[in-house]
Design a protein around this motif. Structure first.
Motif, short mmCIF file in Angstrom:
data_model
loop_
_atom_site.label_atom_id
_atom_site.label_comp_id
_atom_site.label_asym_id
_atom_site.label_seq_id
_atom_site.Cartn_x
_atom_site.Cartn_y
_atom_site.Cartn_z
N GLY A 181 0.91 -1.21 0.00
CA GLY A 181 0.11 0.20 0.02
C GLY A 181 0.77 1.41 -0.03
N LYS A 182 2.31 1.14 0.04
CA LYS A 182 3.06 2.32 0.10
C LYS A 182 3.40 2.65 -1.35
N PHE A 183 3.66 3.96 -1.61
CA PHE A 183 4.02 4.12 -3.03
C PHE A 183 5.77 3.88 -3.02
N VAL A 184 6.00 3.34 -4.25
CA VAL A 184 7.54 3.05 -4.34
C VAL A 184 8.20 4.67 -4.67
N VAL A 185 9.22 4.80 -3.72
CA VAL A 185 9.69 6.08 -3.97
C VAL A 185 10.65 6.18 -5.37
N VAL A 186 10.55 7.28 -5.95
CA VAL A 186 11.45 7.07 -7.31
C VAL A 186 12.63 7.99 -6.96
N GLU A 224 18.58 14.82 -9.09
CA GLU A 224 18.64 15.76 -10.41
C GLU A 224 19.41 15.09 -11.39
N LYS A 225 20.82 14.77 -11.01
CA LYS A 225 21.47 14.01 -11.60
C LYS A 225 21.31 12.57 -12.28
N LYS A 226 20.59 12.18 -11.37
CA LYS A 226 20.21 10.69 -11.50
C LYS A 226 18.81 10.43 -12.25
N LYS A 227 18.06 11.66 -12.35
CA LYS A 227 16.68 11.58 -12.78
C LYS A 227 16.46 10.91 -14.20
N LEU A 228 15.56 10.03 -14.07
CA LEU A 228 15.34 9.22 -15.36
C LEU A 228 14.71 9.97 -16.46
N ASP A 229 15.05 9.92 -17.65
CA ASP A 229 14.63 10.78 -18.95
C ASP A 229 13.09 10.21 -19.27
N LEU A 230 12.24 10.99 -19.16
CA LEU A 230 10.99 10.49 -19.37
C LEU A 230 10.62 9.93 -20.95
N GLN A 238 8.39 4.28 -11.91
CA GLN A 238 8.22 2.90 -11.33
C GLN A 238 8.14 1.62 -12.26
N LYS A 239 7.44 1.93 -13.29
CA LYS A 239 7.42 0.63 -14.42
C LYS A 239 9.08 0.61 -14.93
N TYR A 240 9.63 1.54 -15.25
CA TYR A 240 11.14 1.52 -15.90
C TYR A 240 11.76 0.89 -14.84
N VAL A 241 11.55 1.30 -13.51
CA VAL A 241 12.83 0.89 -12.64
C VAL A 241 12.50 -0.89 -12.49
N LEU A 242 11.29 -1.06 -12.50
CA LEU A 242 10.91 -2.55 -12.14
C LEU A 242 11.43 -3.33 -13.51
N MET A 243 11.11 -2.62 -14.49
CA MET A 243 11.51 -3.49 -15.90
C MET A 243 13.06 -3.69 -15.54
N LYS A 244 13.80 -2.72 -15.23
CA LYS A 244 15.24 -2.71 -15.38
C LYS A 244 15.75 -3.73 -14.36
N LYS A 245 15.07 -3.81 -13.05
CA LYS A 245 15.20 -4.74 -12.23
C LYS A 245 15.13 -6.32 -12.61
#
Length: 447
Positions: free
Chosen positions: A36-41, A45-51, A132-139
């Motif tokens: 029920g908790k949000f997965v923190v992204v 800024e240097k590590k921020k993922l490109d949309l 969230q989707k991208y991090v999960l996919m990479k994992k």
């Protein structure tokens, strides 16, 4: 609409307030954590993922409709809102304005203000959801890559049944994940798997190895290694004695080797190979092997020694007899092979002697595709030229003259029309004018 914590120095601290409401509203599509908790992204800024990168790399079957631009029907990267309350991708709505429109594309209301306001809340929601989707996919990709590397390590040392088990597991990973295919290639897996193919390799090991190799991107060096006579010989053995899946994989892998520049014709000038392929073509119970078998036959029939061998094993009447059972793609390959065999005198004689050559081939004219019609007319020309009176008369009786007139009057290639006219003239030599004209009538022969 769920509320967000305030932006800090233009950034976002990664937390969503009232996540439960966001999920219920369907905005996040249920992408919160299992507790029920949000997965923190990551918010550095240097590590921020490109949309843009995330959107292009993610292949998602469903995306929340609120993220989609009504103009392009693509996910928004820079959403802006009009005075009507409708939100669009900035570049799309500006193009709309540049075309001279002064209305809202969705509601067609006339705009009383042409200013666009950045929708920062929606932008952050889109960014967070895709992150969230991208991090999960990479994992998951990292997990798959790690598993593939681990299995390759086991395979290098495995013996006996352990080797078969490792290959089977690697096959499952490779067939399920695209990233695993690249990992196996990058980690030298092609060499490891190819080295398992030898005259002493069991079919259990060989079938699993080939099932993996046929799913990988093979470079020229890898193909050169697989073109060793002993390895091709093993593939031919398994094409004859393996399961239907193994036979298909062997045909496809050999087909990829044939396309290589340095391929030698003697590697496929094999009685066993051609017999095995013809068995696949004639198998009426398991039709999934027909296409790969005919595709390989089409590739190898360009070699003279293969054509002569095909004639000697009786491939001509066998291919003629299966023509009525083939789908359009397979028909094209089969007719290509038969047309290639016309280049050999033995092939032309075999076609003339096959009782079904003329009726089956005439029936295909103007039925499937222009290519098939071209091959069929070429075959009929070769046969009728060889035994003009005998074959031309039979061809006319089964409707060839009427079919040729259809080809001549169609929008086909001019060269095909010319060949049809020449064949029609050849057939007319053995009839009086009035008799031949009667044979050209469009009656039952068109059916």
């Amino acid at each position: 609409m769920p509320m967000f914590q305030p932006f800090k120095n233009g950034g976002f601290d990664g937390h969503i307030l009232d996540l439960h409401t966001a999920v219920i509203d369907g905005v996040l599509g249920g992408c919160g954590g299992g507790d029920g908790k949000f997965v923190v992204v990551v918010t550095d800024e240097k590590k921020k993922l490109d949309l843009m990168k995330m959107i292009s790399e993610l292949e998602l079957p469903e995306i929340p409709s609120v993220f989609i631009c009504p103009i392009s029907l693509e996910p928004m990267q820079d959403p802006v809102t009009l005075c009507t309350g409708q939100t669009y991708e900035r570049s799309n709505i500006l193009k709309w304005f540049n075309l001279g429109h002064c209305t809202c594309p969705t509601t067609m209301q006339e705009l009383w203000d042409d200013l666009v306001t950045p929708n920062k809340t929606l932008h952050q929601l889109i960014y967070t959801w895709f992150s969230q989707k991208y991090v999960l996919m990479k994992k998951r990709s990292e997990d798959v890559q790690g598993r593939a590397i681990e299995i390759l390590g086991t395979l290098r040392k495995a013996k006996g049944k352990a080797k078969v088990h490792a290959l089977s597991e690697l096959k499952q990973v490779v067939m399920a994940h695209t990233i695993a295919k690249k990992t196996v290639v990058d980690e030298g897996g092609v060499f490891v798997i190819s080295s398992l193919l030898s005259p002493f390799t069991s079919h259990a090991v060989g079938s699993e190895a080939i099932a993996i190799l046929v799913n990988l991107e093979l470079d020229s060096d890898s193909k050169a290694g697989l073109m060793q006579p002993a390895r091709v010989s093993l593939m031919v053995d398994m094409l004859n004695d393996g399961s239907i899946e193994t036979k298909i994989n062997c045909a496809r892998l050999i087909g990829r080797l044939v396309e290589e520049k340095g391929f030698r014709a003697e590697l496929v000038s094999s009685h066993s190979l051609l017999v095995g392929l013809m068995r696949l073509v004639k198998d009426r119970r398991r039709r999934n092997g027909v296409s790969p078998a005919l595709t390989l036959l089409k590739s190898v029939s360009v070699h003279k020694q293969v054509r002569n061998l095909l004639v000697r094993i009786g491939a001509v009447p066998q291919l003629i007899d299966v023509l009525p059972c083939l789908d359009p793609e397979c028909l094209e390959s089969a007719l290509f092979v038969l047309d290639s065999l016309c280049l050999e005198s033995e092939g032309r004689i075999a076609l003339k002697d096959s009782v079904n050559t003329i009726p089956h081939t005439v029936r295909l004219l103007m039925k499937v595709s222009e290519k098939c019609t071209n091959y069929a007319i070429s075959i009929l020309w070769s046969v009728c030229k060889l035994a003009s009176e005998e074959c031309s008369s039979l061809a006319v009786e089964v409707g060839l003259a009427a079919k040729l007139l259809l080809v001549i009057q169609s929008g086909c290639d001019p060269a095909l029309k010319q060949r049809s006219a020449e064949l029609l003239k050849l057939c007319s030599l053995h009839y009086s004018d009035s008799m031949f004209i009667s044979k050209c009538k469009l009656t039952r022969t068109i059916q």
